[in-house]
Enzyme design. Sequence first.
Site, PDB file in Angstrom:
ATOM      1  N   GLU A   1      -3.437   2.507  -7.314  1.00 47.63           N
ATOM      2  CA  GLU A   1      -3.756   3.599  -6.405  1.00 47.63           C
ATOM      3  C   GLU A   1      -2.728   4.718  -6.575  1.00 47.63           C
ATOM      4  O   GLU A   1      -1.661   4.689  -5.940  1.00 47.63           O
ATOM      5  CB  GLU A   1      -3.724   3.111  -4.955  1.00 47.63           C
ATOM      6  CG  GLU A   1      -4.727   2.006  -4.672  1.00 47.63           C
ATOM      7  CD  GLU A   1      -5.165   2.016  -3.213  1.00 47.63           C
ATOM      8  OE1 GLU A   1      -6.336   2.281  -2.960  1.00 47.63           O
ATOM      9  OE2 GLU A   1      -4.322   1.797  -2.332  1.00 47.63           O
TER      10      GLU A   1
ATOM     11  N   HIS B   1       0.857  -1.189   0.000  1.00 48.01           N
ATOM     12  CA  HIS B   1       0.000   0.000   0.000  1.00 48.01           C
ATOM     13  C   HIS B   1       0.893   1.239   0.000  1.00 48.01           C
ATOM     14  O   HIS B   1       1.980   1.230   0.592  1.00 48.01           O
ATOM     15  CB  HIS B   1      -0.927  -0.003   1.232  1.00 48.01           C
ATOM     16  CG  HIS B   1      -1.891   1.143   1.220  1.00 48.01           C
ATOM     17  ND1 HIS B   1      -1.577   2.369   1.752  1.00 48.01           N
ATOM     18  CD2 HIS B   1      -3.138   1.262   0.698  1.00 48.01           C
ATOM     19  CE1 HIS B   1      -2.604   3.186   1.566  1.00 48.01           C
ATOM     20  NE2 HIS B   1      -3.568   2.544   0.925  1.00 48.01           N
TER      21      HIS B   1
HETATM   22  P1  PGA Z   1      -9.132   6.837   0.212  1.00 46.32           P
HETATM   23  O1  PGA Z   1      -8.074   5.700   0.520  1.00 46.32           O
HETATM   24  O2  PGA Z   1     -10.297   6.203  -0.504  1.00 46.32           O
HETATM   25  O3  PGA Z   1      -9.536   7.354   1.551  1.00 46.32           O
HETATM   26  O4  PGA Z   1      -8.467   7.876  -0.641  1.00 46.32           O
HETATM   27  C1  PGA Z   1      -7.698   4.796  -0.475  1.00 46.32           C
HETATM   28  C2  PGA Z   1      -6.583   3.912  -0.009  1.00 46.32           C
HETATM   29  O5  PGA Z   1      -5.665   4.364   0.673  1.00 46.32           O
HETATM   30  O6  PGA Z   1      -6.599   2.705  -0.317  1.00 46.32           O
END
Ligand code: PGA
Length: 268
Positions: free
Chosen positions: A172, A100
Site C-alpha cells: 500500500e 497499516h
Molecule cells: P483507500 O484505503 O482504498 O480508501 O485508499 C486503502 C487503505 O488504507 O487500506
Amino acid sequence: MERLDKLYIGTNTKMYKTIKDTEEFVSKLYELTADINREEMELFVIPSFTTLNNARKTVSKEQLMLGAQNMCWEEQGQYTGEISPIMLQEIGIDLVMIGHSERRHIFCERDLEENKKVISAIEHGFTALLCVGETEEQKENGISDEILRVQLKCGLKNVTKAMAEKLWIAYEPVWAIGVNGKPASAEYANEKQAVIKRCLMELFGEESGSEIPVLYGGSVNNQNAPELIEKENIDGLFIGRSAWNAENFSNIIHMVMPLFKERKIKYK
Ligand code: PGA
C-alpha cells in the site's frame, strides 16, 4: 488447491463503522457474495475492535474472514489501551492486520513493533497481514525498492518458513491511500509487487516465498480494479473507501473474479 489459486479481497473499514453498521455490512456482503465459492476466494473484513464480537456472531468463518486492525504482541500486562492476542482469540477472529500506513505514520509504529506483532499473531493462530509501502518523498528519491525491502526484512525477522504459511502482505504505497491518495498505475503496482515477491523468496526460499499472497491497496475503485487484477504479481485487492458500501464492494468482486480466473490460466 494452491494458495495463490484463490482471489484475496477485503476491506479495512478504518474508524468509520459502528457495531450496527458493521453487522449490517458483513451480513449484506455475505448475502451478495454467497454465489461465489469460498474455495476460490478469500473474502475478509477488518472492522474496529468494538464491532468484532457482534460481527463474528453475524457471519461464520466459512462465510467471511474477520480481522483486527491492530494487536499487542504480549498476552497480558502493563499495556494500557492495547488489545492482546488472547482477547482476539476469545472472539474467534481469523486475521490481524499489522503496520497499516496510518498506524506507522500517525501512531509512529516502527518495523520493530510490526515484527513482534507478526510473530505473536502467527504464534496465536491468526493469519498476519503485514502492510508495507513507501511515502511520496521516498518514491521521489528513488528509494521505494529499498524501503519495501527494509520493511519486509525487519518486519519479518525471525519469521520461519512454516510461519510464512500464515502470512499475507499488502503493498500500500502511502501516497496512494485515502481521500488525498492518487492510485498507483497497474504497471507501477505490478513492478513493486515483483520487488516484494523477490524479497519474500530471498527470505523464505523460492517455493514458500512465492506462495505468499501479495495484495495491492490504495485508492482501488470500480475503474482501476480490473486492470490491477490482470497483473501477474497482484494476488488480490485490499480496498478502503470503495468497499464500504456492500453493494459496491460486491460489484467490484463480481467484476474482478472472472478476470482473475482468466489471468491465472494465462500465467500458468
Ligand atoms: P483507500 O484505503 O482504498 O480508501 O485508499 C486503502 C487503505 O488504507 O487500506
